[in-house]
Design an enzyme around this catalytic site. Structure first.
Site, PDB file in Angstrom:
ATOM      1  N   CYS A 157     -41.990 -26.833 -49.991  1.00 58.10           N
ATOM      2  CA  CYS A 157     -40.338 -28.168 -49.886  1.00 58.10           C
ATOM      3  C   CYS A 157     -39.830 -27.381 -51.160  1.00 58.10           C
ATOM      4  CB  CYS A 157     -41.153 -29.480 -50.735  1.00 58.10           C
ATOM      5  SG  CYS A 157     -42.619 -29.988 -51.213  1.00 58.10           S
TER       6      CYS A 157
ATOM      7  N   ARG B 257     -53.823 -21.929 -54.129  1.00 60.32           N
ATOM      8  CA  ARG B 257     -53.497 -22.801 -55.976  1.00 60.32           C
ATOM      9  C   ARG B 257     -54.847 -21.925 -55.949  1.00 60.32           C
ATOM     10  NH1 ARG B 257     -52.309 -28.421 -52.415  1.00 60.32           N
ATOM     11  NH2 ARG B 257     -50.162 -27.933 -51.817  1.00 60.32           N
TER      12      ARG B 257
ATOM     13  N   GLN C 120     -50.420 -24.047 -44.108  1.00 57.96           N
ATOM     14  CA  GLN C 120     -50.068 -25.347 -43.789  1.00 57.96           C
ATOM     15  C   GLN C 120     -48.974 -25.005 -42.668  1.00 57.96           C
ATOM     16  OE1 GLN C 120     -48.100 -26.865 -47.659  1.00 57.96           O
ATOM     17  NE2 GLN C 120     -49.484 -27.776 -47.913  1.00 57.96           N
TER      18      GLN C 120
ATOM     19  N   ASP D 280     -46.826 -26.790 -42.451  1.00 55.63           N
ATOM     20  CA  ASP D 280     -46.009 -28.352 -42.599  1.00 55.63           C
ATOM     21  C   ASP D 280     -44.676 -27.833 -41.452  1.00 55.63           C
ATOM     22  OD1 ASP D 280     -45.465 -29.174 -45.166  1.00 55.63           O
ATOM     23  OD2 ASP D 280     -45.067 -27.378 -46.620  1.00 55.63           O
TER      24      ASP D 280
ATOM     25  N   HIS E  56     -40.767 -30.522 -42.538  1.00 54.64           N
ATOM     26  CA  HIS E  56     -39.799 -31.314 -44.106  1.00 54.64           C
ATOM     27  C   HIS E  56     -38.619 -32.020 -43.471  1.00 54.64           C
ATOM     28  CE1 HIS E  56     -42.354 -28.806 -46.802  1.00 54.64           C
ATOM     29  NE2 HIS E  56     -42.321 -30.005 -46.968  1.00 54.64           N
TER      30      HIS E  56
ATOM     31  N   LYS F 245     -46.591 -43.710 -48.312  1.00 50.68           N
ATOM     32  CA  LYS F 245     -47.056 -42.673 -47.073  1.00 50.68           C
ATOM     33  C   LYS F 245     -47.807 -42.991 -46.367  1.00 50.68           C
ATOM     34  CE  LYS F 245     -50.004 -40.821 -50.862  1.00 50.68           C
ATOM     35  NZ  LYS F 245     -51.226 -40.229 -51.140  1.00 50.68           N
TER      36      LYS F 245
ATOM     37  N   HIS G 187     -41.663 -35.294 -45.656  1.00 53.94           N
ATOM     38  CA  HIS G 187     -43.009 -34.352 -45.998  1.00 53.94           C
ATOM     39  C   HIS G 187     -44.017 -34.480 -44.411  1.00 53.94           C
ATOM     40  CE1 HIS G 187     -41.925 -32.943 -49.849  1.00 53.94           C
ATOM     41  NE2 HIS G 187     -41.898 -34.001 -49.585  1.00 53.94           N
TER      42      HIS G 187
END
Lengths: 578, 578
Positions: free
Chosen positions: A273, A302, A320, A322, A324, A407, A453
């Site tokens: 992000c 991570r 991911q 991912d 946004h 969320k 997200h």
């Protein structure tokens, strides 16, 4: 777990504690709670205890079981409790903690066994069905889950309401072991690990990469239809990006940090992000080009503890899918709805049953949340109305929101009845503040925007693991790394087999034409072991008839058919993603 | 640069030194060589000198120029040389170095100016055409290029054989500035940089990502046809992988290193080959499944000095369209040939002219190379025969091989006549040894294999930079981020415009249908500024005629045509990648 089952399990934990103490009186007991499939108790043994001792312990439990009736509660002072458990540092720690918190202190006694415990047992041991429980295994566990503490011995037991439930559970576990994605991943040659590269860093083979890419392409096709655009970011950033976003502090432990040759501080991204905000922020925006939807499938890293790494479910390199969305407040509902469509479609394609938790803020602790009360109430009202309008299976999770927005958390039930937390859609009022993201509205004013997200698979590694086990490796045609195996009956049929293979390849199918020396039976067995959707046999009779013989992995022998018919059938199946 | 031109340029460097000394006698001169487009001289000035002083210096040069005739050579001893240049630490350092190496020491004198110099000047200054040179700019440069040394002032000049050559060069430079990929990257909204993320870490916008992905997909389609398979690796590895490969030591300076929370040493990958070996090594192989060709487009990271970062040509995050072939010795030629086909096709598509250097070993220093003499000779003989058979423009580079194998280095000439080092195909006999990679041959014996490294674009960042400048941002239809802009004449035509847009989108084209408030003229100008291949105008006359009006970026007005005709034309153009 229902309350009654929880009480049964907790009562059995006491029984386990009692049995161990009778067998090895100098053992120190730590804690013994109910868990999802039974119970456990953590012990500090004077001598090591292993799986081999389980039989003896269970036998002792069954002996004591007969003599127990109920759980007698006694209120105690801190002093009294410490007198009873003073020799035991674990209980002492718990007693002091509860006393300090002002909790009522109680002990519970059955037979000759007394434990420091807040309660929650069956009224009578007759409520525990004797054939519905058993001990299962021994494992290590740090006291209070902290690796700095002593490693204790944890003994696990299974416990259910009925014998039938226990058996059902054990059958499910046996099936789950057969389907273990680590085993199937190797058998189907999807991914591998190298001791030189390290645990938690999977290397994806050609077949596994096809699986990943087909999944990703499917999600992208759904996203593209909703107006998403792909962007591309690097995996590194200067420290400054995360200082601004707040992640430098928040992710401190799990951030891979780098110091460059010039002494500058960088990090490997643990999420995308903050980078994406910088693409949005490259130019001013007006209401006319809102919302903007950036999608990117990319790896984040991570720093997990190596003891926690295993297969694809816990990795250091997380891919991911991912995205946004940068949008205005009045666009939140439509955008949530659009993503929900994508989630429904993906999980529906594979036959997962979805439930969704509406993770909302706790109005009793309004001070914990960023943004105005009005924004929260509006957003949550709209999310619940949307869930209703969609006829979705949902429930409220009050207090489950993030600090910076409500969320939707999706849970998928797999074919073995196990539930997995999967996709999430999250509203974010924080990063737009921190990075000063805005658009100019119809009145010519600067308007603060919000971010959403929304990963769909979440991580391709974890989704693949769930999917492999859900399908037991029987991927549908569109997803199978090899879609058709062609087996000539004898080597005189090789040439014809290769002609058929070429025609299927030209139609975009992934073909394995096996013209090697091996015999036909072995080749067909290989196709089955590799869970290939279709096997095509080419022999004299097929060539004479101008047809091919087809066997389906899922439906058995389909008999002879013209190649054109088979192609048409497969094209339909691929397109419909059945 | 031919020898005569080199002499002209070097002579002008002397002239520059002389002029500076006349203007500022206490200046210390360092070195003044010829370079590709002229010459420079590095000075240690007592007072700063800037671009503003260039006119004065050039004027002084032209004054002296008239009085110079030839360069008088004098042999000197180390003592004599030091006497002349003793006040100058730079010349003193050079004198001592050459004396120590046993070189002959010489000075050259013209007019009143004497320099310590090994020679290489024009015989007479009449050979220097007075209108064919000029001073160009001032820059900083460390003494001997080492940042630990003092920063000197470098004055550059341009110099050619004729005035026409100089003008041609200047025109090219002016055009190159207009085409600078950093400028066009911003104007065309392809990529951006964020001060929070840092220099050398480009963020690719939606349009830039389309460019990247179209390029990558094209290369992949060429690779797929040659039997490559995609694989996927993480960006991190334990130190052990690079200790085995030798890169931990070799890449020491430019490796981004990480220490995990558990104190383990990891690195961010600076290349992909060691990871790929671990996918190959996951199982034993026989001659029957050789060669294996792994392809992966993925980012690698190298710790460059921040002063060296600029635009896309020098970045920290390098996207390689990488591939590795694991093959037997007798497969080397076919594999090189196959990759060469792909390189020819990609660069040919964009009209680059290719030259290739056959980078071979130096038989005089056979001890420097890994592998047997026989393997080298065979491989090199085959590579040269292949170059000949292909009718390629090639030349030999003896001694240019890597320690571990010969390579082919491709050079592409762009539309401004600049040559860029691009693709490389490299034979590697080292990593298969280090990772013990082998296959079982026809005799049932273990046979050592070889690896080929073969990136086609090399890095997508650098390739994009070269391509943007080569095409001046005028991407061919298949590559253009927006392929067609649709402009309604008035807002009453918006609905029809959107219908046309939908039909073109359905055929897989990237459409910008501009129904905003702005006027038509501005919309058409925007299309031109964005270098969109086609602009379609929709007005009353078009709607009445059931046609559309088309303007081509490259060919101007194409007039009215039915939509179907336009679609067919575009589909052909896209398919042929014109």
């Amino acid at each position: 777990m229902d309350d009654k089952l929880k009480k049964i399990r907790h009562s059995l934990a006491h029984l386990l504690g009692a049995a161990v103490l009778e067998l090895w009186p100098d053992t120190k007991l730590a804690i013994g709670p109910a868990v999802d499939n039974g119970f456990y108790y953590d012990f500090d043994f004077a001598k090591p205890v292993t799986d081999k001792d389980l039989g003896k312990i269970e036998q002792k439990m069954r002996e004591i079981f007969k003599s127990w009736k109920d759980f007698k509660k006694t209120d105690v002072t801190e002093g009294e409790a410490k007198k009873i458990f003073g020799h035991n540092p674990y209980k002492t720690e718990l007693i002091e903690e509860h006393a300090k918190a002002g909790d009522k202190l109680t002990t519970y006694t059955s037979g000759e066994f007394t434990d420091f415990c807040a309660g929650g047992h069956v009224e009578n041991m007759k409520d525990v069905e004797k054939d519905a429980w058993k001990l299962s295994r021994v494992a290590g566990a740090y006291w209070r889950g902290d690796e700095k503490n002593k490693m204790l011995t944890r003994i696990y037991g299974l416990a259910f309401a009925t014998k039938a439930d226990l058996e059902k559970y054990e059958t499910m576990i046996a099936e789950a072991e057969k389907r273990d994605h680590r085993k199937l991943g190797k058998d189907l040659d999807l991914f591998t690990f190298s001791p030189l590269v390290g645990p938690g860093l999977p290397l994806w083979t050609p077949k596994g990469t096809i699986l990943r890419n087909e999944l990703d392409n499917f999600v992208w096709s759904l996203r593209e239809a909703k107006g998403f655009q792909k962007v591309t970011i690097p995996h590194l950033t200067k420290k400054e990006l995360y200082e601004t976003s707040g992640h430098w502090e928040k992710f401190a432990d799990s951030l891979f940090k780098i110091t460059t040759r010039e002494g500058k501080e960088y990090a490997v991204k643990p999420m995308n992000c903050p980078h994406h905000t910088q693409i949005f922020a490259r130019m001013p925006h007006t209401y006319k080009n809102m919302p903007q939807r950036f999608a990117e499938t990319t790896m984040v890293y991570r720093d997990e503890q190596s003891g926690e790494l295993g297969g694809l479910t816990r990795v250091l390199s997380i891919t991911q899918d991912d995205a946004h969305i940068f949008c205005r407040h009045n666009q939140i509902r439509d955008e949530f709805n659009g993503i929900w469509d994508i989630i429904d479609r993906l999980y529906g394609t594979f036959g997962f049953e979805l439930r969704v938790r509406l993770s909302f803020h706790d109005p009793k602790h309004a001070e914990k949340y960023l943004g105005t009360k009005e924004i929260w109430q509006n957003a949550e009202r709209e999310l619940e109305a949307m869930a209703k309008a969609r006829g979705a299976k949902y429930f409220l999770g009050i207090g489950e929101a993030a600090m910076y927005g409500p969320k939707l958390d999706f849970m998928a039930m797999d074919s073995l009845g196990r539930e997995h937390q999967v996709a999430t859609i999250q509203l974010d009022m924080n990063l737009p503040e921190r990075f000063d993201l805005s658009c100019v509205n119809e009145k010519g004013e600067k308007e603060r925007i919000v971010m959403l997200h929304c990963a769909i698979m979440g991580s391709i590694e974890r989704f693949s693991a769930v999917l492999i086990e859900h399908l037991s490796g029987n991927f549908p045609l569109w997803l199978a790394p090899v879609q058709v195996k062609i087996v000539p009956v004898r080597d005189t049929h090789n040439e014809h087999a290769e002609k058929i293979a070429a025609e299927l390849s030209a139609a975009g199918f992934r073909i394995d034409c096996d013209t090697s020396d091996g015999n036909m039976g072995k080749k067909i067995r290989d196709a089955k072991n590799n869970k290939i959707p279709y096997t095509v046999i080419i022999g004299d009779k097929d060539i004479e008839a101008g047809k091919i013989s087809v066997e389906s992995r899922d439906k058995g022998q389909l008999g002879q058919m013209p190649l054109a018919e088979f192609l048409e059938k497969m094209e339909k199946e691929r397109k419909e993603k059945r």
